[in-house]
Design an enzyme around this catalytic site. Structure first.
Site, PDB file in Angstrom:
ATOM      1  N   HIS A   1      -0.833   5.975   6.658  1.00 27.29           N
ATOM      2  CA  HIS A   1      -0.263   5.869   5.312  1.00 27.29           C
ATOM      3  C   HIS A   1       0.088   7.269   4.821  1.00 27.29           C
ATOM      4  O   HIS A   1      -0.507   8.262   5.263  1.00 27.29           O
ATOM      5  CB  HIS A   1      -1.264   5.233   4.337  1.00 27.29           C
ATOM      6  CG  HIS A   1      -1.383   3.750   4.475  1.00 27.29           C
ATOM      7  ND1 HIS A   1      -2.184   3.170   5.414  1.00 27.29           N
ATOM      8  CD2 HIS A   1      -0.788   2.735   3.789  1.00 27.29           C
ATOM      9  CE1 HIS A   1      -2.101   1.845   5.301  1.00 27.29           C
ATOM     10  NE2 HIS A   1      -1.253   1.559   4.323  1.00 27.29           N
TER      11      HIS A   1
ATOM     12  N   SER B   1       0.799  -1.221   0.000  1.00 30.72           N
ATOM     13  CA  SER B   1       0.000   0.000   0.000  1.00 30.72           C
ATOM     14  C   SER B   1       0.832   1.272   0.000  1.00 30.72           C
ATOM     15  O   SER B   1       0.367   2.322  -0.461  1.00 30.72           O
ATOM     16  CB  SER B   1      -0.940   0.012   1.211  1.00 30.72           C
ATOM     17  OG  SER B   1      -0.217  -0.167   2.420  1.00 30.72           O
TER      18      SER B   1
END
Length: 268
Positions: A249, A43
Site C-alpha cells: 500500500h 484502502s
C-alpha cells in the site's frame, strides 16, 4: 431650537440611516460555504500503509495522511471521508454514497482491487519456492476482462446520478514492482513481478475506459509512481511489512504523490 417637524424627521430618518449603514457599509461579510468533497473507495483511498489512523475509523483505517485529507485542505473543501479498507464495489454502492447530492462539488473513488482479489494474488506470489502465482494472476485478469467492467459501470453511473454537478475522478492503482528482489521475507520473482505489473496495466486501462465511458475523469497513478515502486531507492509503496495489512500500500510519501495528481484532476 428643535421644531415639532424637525423632531418627527429625526425619529424617522435616523433609523433609516442606521439600517442603510448596516446593510451597505458595516455589515459582516457572509462567508461562502466550503465546497463539499466526498472520498469513496477502498484502502488506497482510506490511507492504509501510512501507519496512523483516526481512532474512530475502526477497521476502515482512515488516515490523516491519506490523499483525500490532503486535497480537502488544499481545495478548501469540506470532506466526507467515506473510503474504507477492504471495500468492494457492492459495499461502496450500499454503504458509502449517502452524502452525495446535487450540491457535491468533488468526488473521488478507488475501486476494483478488492473485487478481483488482488491481495490474495500478492500473498500467493510472495510464498517461497516452489509456490507460484501464475494461476491466480490468470484468474485476476479474467475477472478484470469479464466481470469488472459491468461493476464499474454501475458504480460510476450511480455516483454521477447522485452527484450530477460534481467533478468526479476515478483514481487508479500504480504498478507495484520494478523487477528487483529486495525482500528476504517475501520472494516475488522478476517473472511474477512482470506479470503482476501487466495485470495492473490491464486494471488501469479497464478502469480508464469505464470512467471515460461514463463521463468521469480518470487519474492514472502509474506515471507518478514510476521510479517509486517496491525496491526503488525512494519507495512510495510498502513492501512486505508488519502488520501485514500495511504491505503493498502507499506509504505517506505515496499518499502525497497521489494528492498531487488528484488535486490537479479536481481543479481541472
Amino acid at each position: 431650537m428643535e421644531t415639532p417637524a424637525m423632531s418627527v424627521y429625526r425619529r424617522i430618518a435616523w433609523p433609516a440611516v442606521l439600517a442603510m449603514v448596516v446593510t451597505f457599509g458595516l455589515s459582516s461579510p457572509v462567508k461562502a460555504a466550503a465546497p463539499a468533497y466526498t472520498a469513496l473507495g477502498d484502502s488506497y483511498s482510506s490511507g492504509v500503509g501510512t501507519r496512523e489512523y483516526y481512532s474512530d475509523s475502526g477497521g476502515c483505517q482512515r488516515s490523516p495522511h491519506a490523499y483525500p485529507v490532503i486535497d480537502a485542505a488544499r481545495l478548501g473543501a469540506a470532506l466526507t471521508f467515506a473510503a474504507c479498507s477492504g471495500a468492494k464495489i457492492p459495499g461502496i454502492l450500499s454503504g458509502q454514497l449517502g452524502s452525495l447530492n446535487a450540491g457535491t462539488a468533488y468526488v473521488t473513488v478507488s475501486a476494483g482491487g478488492n473485487d478481483l482479489g488482488w491481495t490474495s494474488v500478492i500473498i500467493q506470489c510472495a510464498k517461497p519456492w516452489p509456490y507460484t502465482c501464475w494461476n491466480e494472476i490468470d484468474a485476476a485478469e479474467n475477472y478484470i476482462r469479464n466481470t469488472l467492467p459491468g461493476q464499474l459501470n454501475q458504480l460510476y453511473s450511480t455516483i454521477k446520478g447522485r452527484a450530477p454537478n460534481a467533478r468526479i475522478a476515478a483514481v487508479g492503482y500504480p504498478r507495484l514492482f520494478n523487477g528487483e528482489e529486495c525482500n528476504a521475507i517475501a520472494r516475488i520473482s522478476p517473472g511474477e513481478q512482470s506479470r503482476l505489473n501487466s495485470a495492473a496495466n490491464l486494471l488501469a486501462e479497464t478502469t480508464k475506459a469505464r470512467a471515460l465511458a461514463n463521463g468521469i475523469l480518470f487519474v492514472d497513478a502509474r506515471p507518478a509512481y514510476s521510479g517509486h515502486a517496491v525496491c526503488d531507492d525512494v519507495e512510495w509503496i510498502n513492501g512486505t511489512s508488519w502488520p501485514i495489512g500495511e504491505s503493498y500500500h502507499p506509504n505517506r510519501n505515496g499518499q502525497v504523490g497521489y494528492a498531487g495528481i488528484v488535486e490537479a484532476a479536481l481543479r481541472g
